[in-house]
Design a protein around this motif. Structure first.
Motif, mmCIF file in Angstrom:
data_model
loop_
_atom_site.group_PDB
_atom_site.id
_atom_site.type_symbol
_atom_site.label_atom_id
_atom_site.label_comp_id
_atom_site.label_asym_id
_atom_site.label_seq_id
_atom_site.Cartn_x
_atom_site.Cartn_y
_atom_site.Cartn_z
ATOM 1 N N ASP A 1 90.156 36.199 23.587
ATOM 2 C CA ASP A 1 88.585 36.350 23.376
ATOM 3 C C ASP A 1 88.018 37.678 23.509
ATOM 4 O OD1 ASP A 1 88.306 36.591 26.005
ATOM 5 O OD2 ASP A 1 88.260 34.470 26.367
ATOM 6 N N ILE A 2 86.596 37.875 23.566
ATOM 7 C CA ILE A 2 86.007 39.171 23.561
ATOM 8 C C ILE A 2 86.131 39.817 25.040
ATOM 9 C CG2 ILE A 2 83.807 38.260 24.294
ATOM 10 C CD1 ILE A 2 84.346 41.436 22.060
ATOM 11 N N PHE A 3 86.283 39.040 26.216
ATOM 12 C CA PHE A 3 86.283 39.053 27.639
ATOM 13 C C PHE A 3 87.624 39.676 27.710
ATOM 14 C CE2 PHE A 3 83.048 36.026 27.073
ATOM 15 C CZ PHE A 3 82.056 36.949 27.513
ATOM 16 N N VAL A 4 88.816 39.017 27.507
ATOM 17 C CA VAL A 4 90.052 39.532 27.587
ATOM 18 C C VAL A 4 90.319 41.034 26.673
ATOM 19 C CG1 VAL A 4 92.698 39.302 27.241
ATOM 20 C CG2 VAL A 4 91.095 37.378 27.913
ATOM 21 N N ALA A 5 89.519 41.126 25.632
ATOM 22 C CA ALA A 5 89.663 42.289 24.754
ATOM 23 C C ALA A 5 89.110 43.586 25.695
ATOM 24 C CB ALA A 5 89.030 42.129 23.467
ATOM 25 N N THR A 6 88.184 43.157 26.267
ATOM 26 C CA THR A 6 87.294 44.256 26.794
ATOM 27 C C THR A 6 88.105 44.554 28.032
ATOM 28 O OG1 THR A 6 85.195 43.151 26.161
ATOM 29 C CG2 THR A 6 85.209 44.689 28.264
ATOM 30 N N ALA A 7 88.726 43.920 28.696
ATOM 31 C CA ALA A 7 89.755 44.088 29.746
ATOM 32 C C ALA A 7 90.837 45.033 29.341
ATOM 33 C CB ALA A 7 90.029 42.942 30.746
ATOM 34 N N VAL A 8 91.115 44.839 28.294
ATOM 35 C CA VAL A 8 92.493 45.410 27.737
ATOM 36 C C VAL A 8 91.955 46.668 27.174
ATOM 37 C CG1 VAL A 8 94.087 45.251 25.783
ATOM 38 C CG2 VAL A 8 93.727 43.218 26.890
ATOM 39 N N ALA A 9 90.898 46.817 26.578
ATOM 40 C CA ALA A 9 90.414 47.963 26.269
ATOM 41 C C ALA A 9 90.082 49.169 27.539
ATOM 42 C CB ALA A 9 89.120 47.846 25.306
ATOM 43 N N PHE B 1 92.434 49.751 18.730
ATOM 44 C CA PHE B 1 93.660 48.732 18.061
ATOM 45 C C PHE B 1 94.041 47.578 19.292
ATOM 46 C CE2 PHE B 1 98.097 47.595 17.507
ATOM 47 C CZ PHE B 1 98.056 47.047 16.383
ATOM 48 N N LEU B 2 94.121 48.010 20.364
ATOM 49 C CA LEU B 2 94.575 46.970 21.281
ATOM 50 C C LEU B 2 93.334 46.128 21.674
ATOM 51 C CD1 LEU B 2 96.822 48.787 24.113
ATOM 52 C CD2 LEU B 2 97.523 47.414 22.129
ATOM 53 N N PHE B 3 92.246 46.557 21.709
ATOM 54 C CA PHE B 3 90.983 45.663 21.784
ATOM 55 C C PHE B 3 91.093 44.497 20.575
ATOM 56 C CE2 PHE B 3 86.496 44.836 20.681
ATOM 57 C CZ PHE B 3 86.179 44.510 21.805
ATOM 58 N N GLY C 1 82.004 47.948 29.862
ATOM 59 C CA GLY C 1 83.012 46.946 29.821
ATOM 60 C C GLY C 1 82.937 46.178 31.185
ATOM 61 N N GLY C 2 82.765 47.023 32.145
ATOM 62 C CA GLY C 2 82.680 46.175 33.463
ATOM 63 C C GLY C 2 81.399 45.305 33.382
ATOM 64 N N ALA C 3 80.357 45.576 32.877
ATOM 65 C CA ALA C 3 79.187 44.956 32.798
ATOM 66 C C ALA C 3 79.195 43.712 32.072
ATOM 67 C CB ALA C 3 77.956 45.822 32.448
ATOM 68 N N THR C 4 80.203 43.763 31.041
ATOM 69 C CA THR C 4 80.700 42.780 30.157
ATOM 70 C C THR C 4 81.414 41.602 30.849
ATOM 71 O OG1 THR C 4 80.807 43.915 28.127
ATOM 72 C CG2 THR C 4 81.641 41.922 28.139
ATOM 73 N N LEU C 5 82.102 42.280 31.759
ATOM 74 C CA LEU C 5 83.103 41.259 32.410
ATOM 75 C C LEU C 5 82.395 40.569 33.571
ATOM 76 C CD1 LEU C 5 86.476 43.393 32.587
ATOM 77 C CD2 LEU C 5 85.901 41.532 30.864
ATOM 78 N N ILE C 6 81.638 41.173 34.349
ATOM 79 C CA ILE C 6 80.754 40.787 35.491
ATOM 80 C C ILE C 6 79.992 39.874 35.199
ATOM 81 C CG2 ILE C 6 79.205 41.330 37.372
ATOM 82 C CD1 ILE C 6 80.809 44.145 37.622
ATOM 83 N N SER C 7 78.922 40.149 34.100
ATOM 84 C CA SER C 7 77.928 39.221 33.571
ATOM 85 C C SER C 7 78.514 38.148 32.643
ATOM 86 C CB SER C 7 76.965 40.100 32.777
ATOM 87 O OG SER C 7 77.402 40.596 31.747
ATOM 88 N N GLN C 8 79.786 38.408 31.979
ATOM 89 C CA GLN C 8 80.106 37.312 30.889
ATOM 90 C C GLN C 8 79.390 37.328 29.671
ATOM 91 O OE1 GLN C 8 83.482 35.208 31.104
ATOM 92 N NE2 GLN C 8 83.517 37.346 32.176
ATOM 93 N N ASP C 9 78.775 38.798 29.279
ATOM 94 C CA ASP C 9 77.975 38.715 28.313
ATOM 95 C C ASP C 9 78.368 40.126 27.327
ATOM 96 O OD1 ASP C 9 75.740 39.000 26.721
ATOM 97 O OD2 ASP C 9 74.184 39.411 28.200
ATOM 98 N N GLU C 10 78.553 39.403 26.202
ATOM 99 C CA GLU C 10 79.151 40.495 25.275
ATOM 100 C C GLU C 10 78.029 41.462 24.620
ATOM 101 O OE1 GLU C 10 78.764 37.728 21.149
ATOM 102 O OE2 GLU C 10 80.294 37.262 22.356
ATOM 103 N N THR C 11 76.982 41.597 25.118
ATOM 104 C CA THR C 11 75.970 42.593 24.536
ATOM 105 C C THR C 11 76.336 43.660 24.908
ATOM 106 O OG1 THR C 11 74.240 40.547 24.621
ATOM 107 C CG2 THR C 11 73.608 42.993 24.538
ATOM 108 N N PHE C 12 76.707 43.889 26.244
ATOM 109 C CA PHE C 12 76.907 45.268 26.889
ATOM 110 C C PHE C 12 78.318 45.907 26.154
ATOM 111 C CE2 PHE C 12 75.258 42.914 30.378
ATOM 112 C CZ PHE C 12 74.341 43.872 30.681
ATOM 113 N N ILE C 13 79.118 45.325 25.792
ATOM 114 C CA ILE C 13 80.345 45.754 25.227
ATOM 115 C C ILE C 13 80.075 46.123 23.731
ATOM 116 C CG2 ILE C 13 81.508 43.983 24.194
ATOM 117 C CD1 ILE C 13 83.094 46.991 25.565
#
Length: 198
Positions: free
Chosen positions: A21-29, A11-13, A62-74
């Motif tokens: 955006d997707i990257f902030v949402a990933t960090a929040v998740a 829900f928070l995601f 999620g960490g891979a998404t944030l590091i690479s800035q690639d939404e594919t991982f999440i």
């Protein structure tokens, strides 16, 4: 109540994605999942093994998404979790003769052993299907559609699947209850006969 508690990070995601955006949402998740387990530990509640697995997967993907800035991982994260659960359910039953669905529900429901096996396989199939469906939505539609599906679509399908299972199992639950009542009645009659004979 537990169902909604488990949905807390998702829900928070969703909310964070809509606001940012997707990257902030990933960090929040990631933060929400860590906070979820921290709260359970603080309250001294038992933490399910799957919650630890979910934490590990969200941190890695999620960490891979944030590091690479690639939404594919999440986007892969739900599929990995679904397919892992399907594998665990299948392997436990086939190779270790441990039906995990039965282990969770047997105190609430009495069913024949072959029905427990079918129930376990149905969950395996459901998780496999959900994993594939997640990939289809994630890579065939805009990320906004995938985030919406992740919260509402997946949750809705899970509820429908559970309701259908309850409807299908109703017959066996009634039969098991009838057998239990007949057995108790038989025991009571036997006890009464013994008392009379004494």
């Amino acid at each position: 109540m537990k169902f909604f508690f488990d949905l807390f990070p998702v829900f928070l995601f969703f909310v964070a994605f809509k606001a940012y955006d997707i990257f902030v949402a990933t960090a929040v998740a990631i933060a929400a999942t860590i906070a979820q387990i921290g709260w359970l530990r603080f309250r001294q509640h038992q933490i399910d093994k799957m919650m630890w697995v979910n934490l590990a997967i969200i941190v890695v993907f999620g960490g891979a998404t944030l590091i690479s800035q690639d939404e594919t991982f999440i986007k892969w994260k739900p599929t990995v979790l679904y397919w892992l659960m399907a594998t665990v359910l299948y392997m436990s039953n086939q190779f270790f003769r441990k039906n995990l669905i039965q282990a969770v529900l047997e105190k609430q429901v009495v069913l024949p052993s072959f029905i427990w096996d079918k129930l376990n396989l149905s969950w395996v199939g459901f998780f496999l299907l959900m994993g594939g469906l997640n990939l289809y939505v994630a890579f065939s539609f805009p990320v906004d559609s995938w985030v919406t599906f992740k919260l509402f679509g997946s949750t809705g399908l899970m509820l429908i699947f559970i309701i259908l299972q309850v409807m299908m199992l109703g017959k066996y639950i009634k039969e098991a209850s009838t057998e239990l009542i007949d057995t108790q009645s038989g025991n009571e009659q036997h006890d009464s006969t013994e008392k009379i004979s004494k």
